[in-house]
Enzyme design. Structure first.
Site, short mmCIF file in Angstrom:
data_model
loop_
_atom_site.label_atom_id
_atom_site.label_comp_id
_atom_site.label_asym_id
_atom_site.label_seq_id
_atom_site.Cartn_x
_atom_site.Cartn_y
_atom_site.Cartn_z
N GLU A 446 -11.92 -28.52 -104.87
CA GLU A 446 -11.82 -27.54 -103.80
C GLU A 446 -10.36 -27.35 -103.43
O GLU A 446 -9.55 -28.27 -103.54
CB GLU A 446 -12.62 -27.99 -102.57
CG GLU A 446 -14.11 -27.98 -102.80
CD GLU A 446 -14.89 -28.43 -101.58
OE1 GLU A 446 -14.26 -28.86 -100.59
OE2 GLU A 446 -16.13 -28.36 -101.63
N SER A 472 -13.70 -25.09 -100.27
CA SER A 472 -14.45 -25.70 -99.19
C SER A 472 -15.19 -24.62 -98.42
O SER A 472 -14.77 -23.45 -98.40
CB SER A 472 -13.49 -26.43 -98.25
OG SER A 472 -14.09 -26.67 -96.99
#
Length: 557
Positions: A446, A472
Site C-alpha cells: 500500500e 490504503s
C-alpha cells in the site's frame, strides 16, 4: 454422540482413538467435553497489533457462548500483520502475503484437528479476508466475528484518526505544521485499541462480510471497546453450535448474489479499493466467478450514501450511533439494490434480518437513497493501453475528473517517497510507481505514506498517481492502483519513461499512455525482468504462485 459431532469423532470416538483422548485429557478435557462438538476458534490476536490487541478477551466470551450452547471450544492463533505499522517500509510486503498465510494456517488446523465447526475472529485488514477465505475453502459450519474499530481521537477540538497522522507528515515537510504539533496529534489520534476508525479497509471488510451473511446481524459497527462487543462475541459462540447442528456451510451462503450484496454495500459506503482484491479472492475459494466487471456494473447502479472518512466527515462510531450497517443495507434493499432472499449464516434471509430496521432521521452520516452524495458508488474500474486488465480508482476522494501530465517514474515506493519529501513532485505530474505489484513487490504494498504526504503538501487536486501496487482505505485523491498487468510480468506500466504524457479521464474510465504503438513495441522488445528481490523463503514462494491483482492476487499451486 452429541448432535453435530460429525468430524471430530475421528479424533475422539472408538477404541482406536484412546491415545488421542489421552492427549486431550492431559490438557483438561472431560468425558463431557469429548462427547460434544469440537469448535475451533481461529484467533488473529497479536500483542503488537492495535487492531487485534483485544481479541483474546473476545475469544473468552465466544468460548463461554459455545459451552453454554453445548459445544467444546478450542482456541488457536494465526498471524496478524498490521497494515498501518507496515506502511512505508519493507514490512508492508508482509501484509497481503499474510492473507494467504492466515487462510492456509486455519485450513491446516481445521484439518489436523477435524473441528466440527469454526469461529474465526479478525480485526486488522488482511485478517478478515484471510478468515473468510479459509471458511469458504474448508466449507465446514463457520461464522465470522469482527473485533470492532477505534473511536476517533480529539485534537484541537477536531475529530481525528490515523489518517490525519499520515497526512500531517506531508504538512510538516512543507512547513505547514510543526513537529511539535505532529507529536501532539500522534499522541491522541488512537485513543484505544481496535481497527482504524474510518471507512478504511478493516471497516470496509467487516461491512462486506456482514453483507455477505457470514456474521451475526449488526456485527460490523459496534466499537472495539464497546460493551456490546462482548455480547456479540458470546452470541457468536452460541450461534456456531446451532449452525453446526443444522449443518449450514459457508458455500450455502456465498452465492453470486451474496457477493453482489457485499459489493453494493461497499460501493454505498465508499469503502476501500482493497475490497475488490479480497472479495474476488473469497469468491475464488467459494467457487464463485467474480470479476472486475461485476464491481463496475454494481458500483454504476449503486448510489454513494455514507459520508465517511477518508473523504467524508464521519467514522464507524457514527455509523454505530445511527444503527449500524443494517441502515445502509435497508436503504439499498428498499431501492431494489440488494438480493433480499440471500440466506445468512444464522438461517434468516437478508430481508428477514432487515425487516425491523428503520432509516434514522435528523442525521447526516448516511444520506437517504433519494439524496445521495453522488449517484454512483465509491469506485470505478479504469482501463486503457496502460492498464489492459484494469485498474481501480476510489472516486469518493477524487475531486478531479481528468488529468493529463508528464510521468515521473519510480521503480519502488522508497524512491517515490524520497522524491515527494524532497519536493520533486510538482503540480501537473503523474507519479508512476511500479514493480510493487503482487509479484513485483512481492506483496503489493500500500502507498499511504506517499498519498498522504501528497495530500499533506496540498497536492491532492494537482497530481495523479498510478501504481501496480495498492492503496490504503485511507487514501483519497486521483490515486489509481491495481494497474494490471503489473510491471513484473512486462505489463505496459513497465514501459513508461519519465516525461511520457499520461491522460486520465475518470468519466470515460480510461488511462492512456500517449506513446505510439510502434515505440511501445520497441520498448517491449528491450525490456528485461529485474532480478528477484527474494530468492528463498515466503516472499519468493509468494512471487512464484500469486496471480494478477485483477484476479484477486490469489495464489495458485
Amino acid at each position: 454422540m452429541a448432535e453435530g459431532k460429525h468430524r471430530s469423532k475421528q479424533l475422539t470416538e472408538g477404541l482406536w482413538r484412546a491415545p488421542h483422548r489421552a492427549m486431550l485429557r492431559a490438557i483438561g478435557f472431560t468425558d463431557e467435553d469429548l462427547q460434544r462438538p469440537l469448535i475451533g476458534i481461529a484467533n488473529t490476536w497479536a500483542e503488537i497489533n492495535t487492531c487485534n490487541y483485544h481479541l483474546r478477551e473476545l475469544a473468552e466470551h465466544v468460548k463461554r457462548g459455545i459451552r453454554d450452547a453445548g459445544g467444546t471450544p478450542v482456541e488457536f492463533n494465526t498471524v496478524a500483520a498490521n497494515d498501518a505499522m507496515g506502511m512505508g517500509h519493507e514490512g508492508m510486503k508482509a501484509s497481503l502475503v499474510s492473507r494467504e498465510v492466515i487462510a492456509d494456517s486455519i485450513e491446516l488446523m481445521a484439518v489436523a484437528y477435524q473441528f466440527d465447526g469454526l469461529v474465526t475472529i479478525g480485526g486488522c485488514d488482511k485478517t478478515q479476508p484471510g478468515c473468510a477465505m479459509a471458511m469458504a475453502r474448508l466449507n465446514i459450519p463457520s461464522i465470522y466475528l469482527y473485533g470492532g474499530s477505534i473511536p476517533p481521537g480529539n485534537w484541537q477540538g477536531k475529530s481525528v484518526t490515523i489518517q490525519d497522522v499520515f497526512e500531517a507528515i506531508g504538512a510538516v515537510t512543507k512547513g505547514m505544521m510543526t513537529p511539535e504539533q505532529l507529536r501532539e496529534l500522534e499522541c491522541v489520534a488512537c485513543p484505544t485499541y481496535g481497527a482504524c476508525g474510518g471507512m478504511y479497509t478493516a471497516n470496509t471488510m467487516a461491512s462486506a462480510l456482514e453483507a455477505l451473511g457470514l456474521t451475526l446481524p449488526n456485527c460490523a459497527a459496534p466499537l472495539a471497546n464497546n460493551r456490546r462487543r462482548a455480547q456479540i462475541a458470546y452470541e457468536t459462540g452460541r450461534a456456531i453450535v446451532d449452525i453446526v447442528a443444522r449443518g449450514v456451510r459457508p458455500r450455502d451462503i456465498l452465492r453470486k448474489e451474496a457477493f453482489e450484496n457485499a459489493i453494493a454495500v461497499v460501493a454505498a459506503m465508499g469503502g476501500s479499493t482493497n475490497a475488490l482484491l479480497h472479495l474476488i479472492a473469497i469468491a475464488y475459494e467459494a467457487g464463485v466467478e467474480l470479476t472486475l466487471d461485476d464491481f463496475e456494473r454494481i458500483s454504476e447502479r449503486t448510489p454513494y450514501l455514507a459520508d465517511l472518512k477518508p473523504s467524508g466527515r464521519y467514522v464507524m462510531a457514527d455509523v454505530d450511533r445511527i444503527g449500524g450497517v443494517p441502515v445502509i443495507m435497508k436503504a439499498l434493499l428498499e431501492a431494489g439494490l440488494l438480493h433480499g432472499d440471500c440466506v445468512t449464516v444464522t438461517g434468516e434471509t437478508i430481508a428477514e434480518r432487515l425487516k425491523d430496521v428503520r432509516f434514522p432521521e435528523d442525521q447526516e452520516v448516511v444520506r437517504p437513497i433519494t439524496n445521495p452524495l453522488q449517484p454512483t458508488g465509491g469506485f470505478v474500474i479504469m482501463r486503457g493501453n496502460l492498464a489492459p486488465e484494469g485498474a481501480v480508482l476510489k472516486i469518493t476522494g477524487a475531486t478531479k475528473r481528468s488529468h493529463r501530465g508528464p510521468a515521473k517514474v519510480f521503480d519502488c515506493e522508497e524512491e517515490a517517497f524520497k522524491a515527494v519529501t524532497e519536493g520533486r513532485i510538482q503540480a501537473g505530474d503523474v507519479v508512476v510507481i511500479r514493480y510493487e505489484g503482487p509479484k513485483g513487490g512481492p506483496g503489493m504494498r500500500e502507498m499511504l505514506f506517499i498519498t498522504a504526504a501528497l495530500v499533506g503538501q496540498g497536492l491532492k487536486d494537482h497530481v495523479a498517481l498510478l501504481t501496480d501496487g495498492r492503496f490504503s482505505g485511507a487514501t483519497h485523491g486521483l490515486m489509481i492502483g491495481h494497474v494490471a498487468p503489473e510491471a513484473a510480468v512486462g505489463g505496459p506500466i513497465a514501459l513508461v519513461k519519465d516525461g511520457d504524457i499520461i491522460a486520465i479521464e475518470v468519466d470515460k474510465r480510461t488511462i492512456t499512455l500517449e506513446v505510439d504503438e510502434a515505440e511501445l513495441a520497441r520498448r517491449k522488445q528491450g525490456w528485461t525482468l529485474p532480478p528477484p528481490k527474494y530468492r528463498h523463503g515466503i516472499f519468493a514462494k509468494y512471487a512464484k504462485l500469486v496471480t494478477s491483482a485483477a484476479k484477486g492476487a490469489v495464489c495458485l499451486a
